[in-house]
Design a protein around this motif. Sequence first.
Motif, PDB file in Angstrom:
ATOM      1  N   SER A 193       0.794  -1.061   0.159  1.00  0.00           N
ATOM      2  CA  SER A 193       0.450  -0.038   0.351  1.00  0.00           C
ATOM      3  C   SER A 193       1.164   1.322   0.243  1.00  0.00           C
ATOM      4  N   LEU A 194       2.058   1.416   0.688  1.00  0.00           N
ATOM      5  CA  LEU A 194       1.845   2.682   1.142  1.00  0.00           C
ATOM      6  C   LEU A 194       3.659   2.880  -0.534  1.00  0.00           C
ATOM      7  N   THR A 195       4.359   1.856  -0.835  1.00  0.00           N
ATOM      8  CA  THR A 195       4.587   1.441  -2.279  1.00  0.00           C
ATOM      9  C   THR A 195       3.686   2.209  -3.441  1.00  0.00           C
ATOM     10  N   PHE A 196       2.402   1.626  -3.830  1.00  0.00           N
ATOM     11  CA  PHE A 196       1.533   2.865  -4.334  1.00  0.00           C
ATOM     12  C   PHE A 196       1.271   3.831  -3.974  1.00  0.00           C
ATOM     13  N   LYS A 197       0.918   4.029  -2.936  1.00  0.00           N
ATOM     14  CA  LYS A 197       1.008   6.042  -2.588  1.00  0.00           C
ATOM     15  C   LYS A 197       2.102   6.420  -2.962  1.00  0.00           C
ATOM     16  N   SER A 198       3.647   6.288  -2.378  1.00  0.00           N
ATOM     17  CA  SER A 198       4.767   6.405  -3.542  1.00  0.00           C
ATOM     18  C   SER A 198       5.044   6.868  -4.899  1.00  0.00           C
ATOM     19  N   TYR A 199       4.073   6.108  -5.801  1.00  0.00           N
ATOM     20  CA  TYR A 199       4.335   5.926  -7.038  1.00  0.00           C
ATOM     21  C   TYR A 199       3.985   7.186  -7.056  1.00  0.00           C
ATOM     22  N   ASP A 200       4.276   8.285  -8.520  1.00  0.00           N
ATOM     23  CA  ASP A 200       3.655   8.994  -9.599  1.00  0.00           C
ATOM     24  C   ASP A 200       2.928   8.415 -10.702  1.00  0.00           C
ATOM     25  N   GLU A 201       2.327   9.785 -11.156  1.00  0.00           N
ATOM     26  CA  GLU A 201       1.260   8.973 -12.431  1.00  0.00           C
ATOM     27  C   GLU A 201       2.703   8.540 -13.270  1.00  0.00           C
ATOM     28  N   ALA A 202       3.100   8.810 -13.700  1.00  0.00           N
ATOM     29  CA  ALA A 202       4.026   7.699 -14.667  1.00  0.00           C
ATOM     30  C   ALA A 202       3.561   6.086 -14.050  1.00  0.00           C
ATOM     31  N   ALA A 203       4.492   6.335 -13.316  1.00  0.00           N
ATOM     32  CA  ALA A 203       4.725   5.138 -12.023  1.00  0.00           C
ATOM     33  C   ALA A 203       3.391   4.143 -11.857  1.00  0.00           C
ATOM     34  N   ILE A 204       2.314   4.712 -11.710  1.00  0.00           N
ATOM     35  CA  ILE A 204       1.117   3.566 -11.297  1.00  0.00           C
ATOM     36  C   ILE A 204       0.180   2.882 -12.606  1.00  0.00           C
ATOM     37  N   ARG A 205       0.314   4.160 -13.610  1.00  0.00           N
ATOM     38  CA  ARG A 205      -0.317   3.765 -14.927  1.00  0.00           C
ATOM     39  C   ARG A 205       1.247   2.439 -15.328  1.00  0.00           C
ATOM     40  N   ARG A 206       2.371   2.478 -14.916  1.00  0.00           N
ATOM     41  CA  ARG A 206       2.749   1.363 -15.762  1.00  0.00           C
ATOM     42  C   ARG A 206       2.612   0.222 -14.456  1.00  0.00           C
ATOM     43  N   SER A 207       1.873   0.083 -13.683  1.00  0.00           N
ATOM     44  CA  SER A 207       1.639  -1.019 -12.627  1.00  0.00           C
ATOM     45  C   SER A 207       0.162  -1.137 -13.312  1.00  0.00           C
ATOM     46  N   ALA A 208       0.099  -0.739 -13.438  1.00  0.00           N
ATOM     47  CA  ALA A 208      -1.283  -1.069 -13.940  1.00  0.00           C
ATOM     48  C   ALA A 208      -1.176  -1.850 -15.309  1.00  0.00           C
ATOM     49  N   ALA A 209      -0.748  -1.086 -16.194  1.00  0.00           N
ATOM     50  CA  ALA A 209      -0.045  -1.987 -17.603  1.00  0.00           C
ATOM     51  C   ALA A 209       0.178  -3.241 -17.371  1.00  0.00           C
ATOM     52  N   HIS A 210       1.487  -3.309 -16.281  1.00  0.00           N
ATOM     53  CA  HIS A 210       1.631  -4.448 -15.846  1.00  0.00           C
ATOM     54  C   HIS A 210       0.945  -6.054 -15.495  1.00  0.00           C
ATOM     55  N   HIS A 211       0.125  -5.194 -14.590  1.00  0.00           N
ATOM     56  CA  HIS A 211      -1.234  -6.308 -14.977  1.00  0.00           C
ATOM     57  C   HIS A 211      -2.138  -7.175 -15.880  1.00  0.00           C
ATOM     58  N   ARG A 212      -2.466  -5.598 -16.634  1.00  0.00           N
ATOM     59  CA  ARG A 212      -2.651  -6.045 -17.465  1.00  0.00           C
ATOM     60  C   ARG A 212      -2.256  -7.311 -18.911  1.00  0.00           C
ATOM     61  N   GLU A 213      -0.942  -6.966 -18.554  1.00  0.00           N
ATOM     62  CA  GLU A 213       0.272  -7.387 -19.312  1.00  0.00           C
ATOM     63  C   GLU A 213       0.217  -9.201 -18.877  1.00  0.00           C
ATOM     64  N   ILE A 214       0.114  -9.340 -17.860  1.00  0.00           N
ATOM     65  CA  ILE A 214       0.717 -10.311 -16.449  1.00  0.00           C
ATOM     66  C   ILE A 214      -1.128 -11.325 -17.041  1.00  0.00           C
ATOM     67  N   ALA A 215      -2.433 -10.668 -16.629  1.00  0.00           N
ATOM     68  CA  ALA A 215      -3.623 -10.667 -16.991  1.00  0.00           C
ATOM     69  C   ALA A 215      -3.665 -11.950 -18.394  1.00  0.00           C
ATOM     70  N   ASP A 216      -3.070 -10.921 -19.320  1.00  0.00           N
ATOM     71  CA  ASP A 216      -2.609 -11.317 -20.826  1.00  0.00           C
ATOM     72  C   ASP A 216      -2.393 -12.369 -20.975  1.00  0.00           C
ATOM     73  N   ALA A 217      -0.875 -12.513 -20.607  1.00  0.00           N
ATOM     74  CA  ALA A 217       0.082 -13.781 -20.582  1.00  0.00           C
ATOM     75  C   ALA A 217      -0.789 -15.230 -19.783  1.00  0.00           C
ATOM     76  N   ILE A 218      -0.917 -15.047 -18.687  1.00  0.00           N
ATOM     77  CA  ILE A 218      -2.416 -16.253 -18.269  1.00  0.00           C
ATOM     78  C   ILE A 218      -3.583 -16.630 -19.066  1.00  0.00           C
ATOM     79  N   LEU A 219      -4.165 -15.307 -19.335  1.00  0.00           N
ATOM     80  CA  LEU A 219      -5.048 -15.411 -20.617  1.00  0.00           C
ATOM     81  C   LEU A 219      -4.832 -17.026 -21.874  1.00  0.00           C
TER      82      LEU A 219
END
Length: 223
Positions: free
Chosen positions: A169-195
Amino acid sequence: MTRAEDGGERIGAAELAYRAIRKRIFSGRYAENERVTEAEFAESLAMSRTPVREAVKRLILEGLLTREAGPGLRVVGLGADEIEQIFAMRLLLESYAARRAAGFASAEERATLADLALQMQAHVPPRNDADYEAITEANRAFHQLILTAARSPRLEAMLSLVVNLGLVSLTFKSYDEAAIRRSAAHHREIADAILAGDPDWAGAAMQTHLHAATAAARRNFGS
């Protein structure tokens, strides 16, 4: 059952106590190394000791509290070396979990992972505490579902001792906008790979995600 204050969700008293204490730790109401007791938690939450005791057990497992001599508890602070160890172990174990999930996840689990990734993206960029909490909860559910889909109770047990939700939680709150967008994109790619049922892609995508999270933790918590 008790009705939570946010969203009208019906949850048990132990879950409500867990969320309330965890939120107070994250907000700084309970400072690092502060000594507290279950009785103090129960009194401040106007609850009996039983649900508070269950909540405390979970918070100890997550590394947010530690048991002192007698009835005392202490709010835990994480040093740079411990943070480094947490992410190093997550990198090894969760990339393996993602590889297994790509092979063993059910169709329903794959669809749910994709939905959770979209839920995270819906709150990016986060504008308030509610957005951060929604992202953190979707992230928790996402990573937990990957563990479940990996079909390895031993791996799940090992990671339950490693993942520190307070640190996440604290890591998320330390992210700037670019970093948190990148993290969300990572989750989408992980989901796509598992799919797609591609273990190599899933493992590599998880490694990329956790390398980025490790770098953020180093910047913000010192290493």
